[in-house]
Design a protein around this motif. Sequence first.
Motif, mmCIF file in Angstrom:
data_model
loop_
_atom_site.group_PDB
_atom_site.id
_atom_site.type_symbol
_atom_site.label_atom_id
_atom_site.label_comp_id
_atom_site.label_asym_id
_atom_site.label_seq_id
_atom_site.Cartn_x
_atom_site.Cartn_y
_atom_site.Cartn_z
ATOM 1 N N UNK A 178 23.456 69.390 40.515
ATOM 2 C CA UNK A 178 23.610 67.979 40.159
ATOM 3 C C UNK A 178 24.121 67.750 38.747
ATOM 4 N N UNK A 179 24.646 68.792 38.118
ATOM 5 C CA UNK A 179 25.212 68.614 36.791
ATOM 6 C C UNK A 179 26.497 67.808 36.882
ATOM 7 N N UNK A 180 26.707 66.965 35.877
ATOM 8 C CA UNK A 180 27.970 66.256 35.808
ATOM 9 C C UNK A 180 28.930 67.110 35.002
ATOM 10 N N UNK A 181 30.103 67.326 35.580
ATOM 11 C CA UNK A 181 31.066 68.234 34.979
ATOM 12 C C UNK A 181 32.354 67.498 34.677
ATOM 13 N N UNK B 153 42.525 75.022 35.434
ATOM 14 C CA UNK B 153 41.539 73.948 35.461
ATOM 15 C C UNK B 153 40.197 74.482 34.976
ATOM 16 N N UNK B 154 39.639 73.794 33.991
ATOM 17 C CA UNK B 154 38.395 74.233 33.377
ATOM 18 C C UNK B 154 37.369 73.110 33.427
ATOM 19 N N UNK B 155 36.159 73.476 33.774
ATOM 20 C CA UNK B 155 35.072 72.508 33.824
ATOM 21 C C UNK B 155 34.062 72.801 32.736
ATOM 22 N N UNK B 156 33.547 71.728 32.143
ATOM 23 C CA UNK B 156 32.433 71.856 31.196
ATOM 24 C C UNK B 156 31.400 70.813 31.567
ATOM 25 N N UNK B 157 30.183 71.071 31.154
ATOM 26 C CA UNK B 157 29.146 70.070 31.364
ATOM 27 C C UNK B 157 29.535 68.792 30.638
ATOM 28 N N UNK B 158 29.473 67.685 31.343
ATOM 29 C CA UNK B 158 29.821 66.417 30.720
ATOM 30 C C UNK B 158 28.686 65.988 29.794
ATOM 31 N N UNK B 159 29.029 65.434 28.642
ATOM 32 C CA UNK B 159 27.982 64.929 27.753
ATOM 33 C C UNK B 159 27.270 63.761 28.402
ATOM 34 N N UNK B 160 25.987 63.684 28.180
ATOM 35 C CA UNK B 160 25.231 62.573 28.762
ATOM 36 C C UNK B 160 25.358 61.372 27.840
ATOM 37 N N UNK B 161 26.261 60.511 28.190
ATOM 38 C CA UNK B 161 26.528 59.355 27.334
ATOM 39 C C UNK B 161 25.487 58.272 27.565
ATOM 40 N N UNK C 204 40.624 71.372 45.520
ATOM 41 C CA UNK C 204 40.369 72.739 45.077
ATOM 42 C C UNK C 204 38.886 72.883 44.776
ATOM 43 N N UNK C 205 38.443 74.115 44.745
ATOM 44 C CA UNK C 205 37.037 74.378 44.471
ATOM 45 C C UNK C 205 36.918 75.292 43.263
ATOM 46 N N UNK C 206 36.057 74.908 42.330
ATOM 47 C CA UNK C 206 35.825 75.713 41.139
ATOM 48 C C UNK C 206 34.357 76.096 41.078
ATOM 49 N N UNK C 207 34.054 77.054 40.218
ATOM 50 C CA UNK C 207 32.669 77.458 40.045
ATOM 51 C C UNK C 207 32.016 76.579 38.983
ATOM 52 N N UNK C 208 30.846 76.097 39.286
ATOM 53 C CA UNK C 208 30.081 75.299 38.328
ATOM 54 C C UNK C 208 29.731 76.170 37.115
ATOM 55 N N UNK C 209 30.007 75.684 35.896
ATOM 56 C CA UNK C 209 29.681 76.478 34.704
ATOM 57 C C UNK C 209 28.183 76.611 34.484
ATOM 58 N N UNK D 211 32.145 73.717 43.217
ATOM 59 C CA UNK D 211 32.355 72.302 42.887
ATOM 60 C C UNK D 211 33.719 71.906 43.412
ATOM 61 N N UNK D 212 33.754 70.901 44.242
ATOM 62 C CA UNK D 212 35.033 70.470 44.799
ATOM 63 C C UNK D 212 35.669 69.400 43.930
ATOM 64 N N UNK D 213 36.956 69.555 43.713
ATOM 65 C CA UNK D 213 37.694 68.567 42.936
ATOM 66 C C UNK D 213 38.840 68.045 43.784
#
Length: 55
Positions: A30-33, A41-49, A1-6, A12-14
């Motif tokens: 290039x954001x990590x989501x 299905x919801x995407x958020x920016x992944x925290x930079x660990x 499926x494809x979602x919109x990058x937040x 963004x393909x999943x």
Amino acid sequence: MTLACPECEGPVRLAEPVRMSEIAQCADCSSELEVVGLDPVTLELAPEIEEDWGE
Ligand SMILES: [Zn+2]
């Protein structure tokens, strides 16, 4: 499926089935989501660990 990058609203393909906490990367900005919800299905920016860009 494809979602919109937040971040940039680019596509963004999943891979399915989508799982919680799955990480996807936006091809446009290039954001990590991270998948934070499944219904819908919801995407958020992944925290930079950590900065680990090596293979
Ligand atoms: Zn993006």
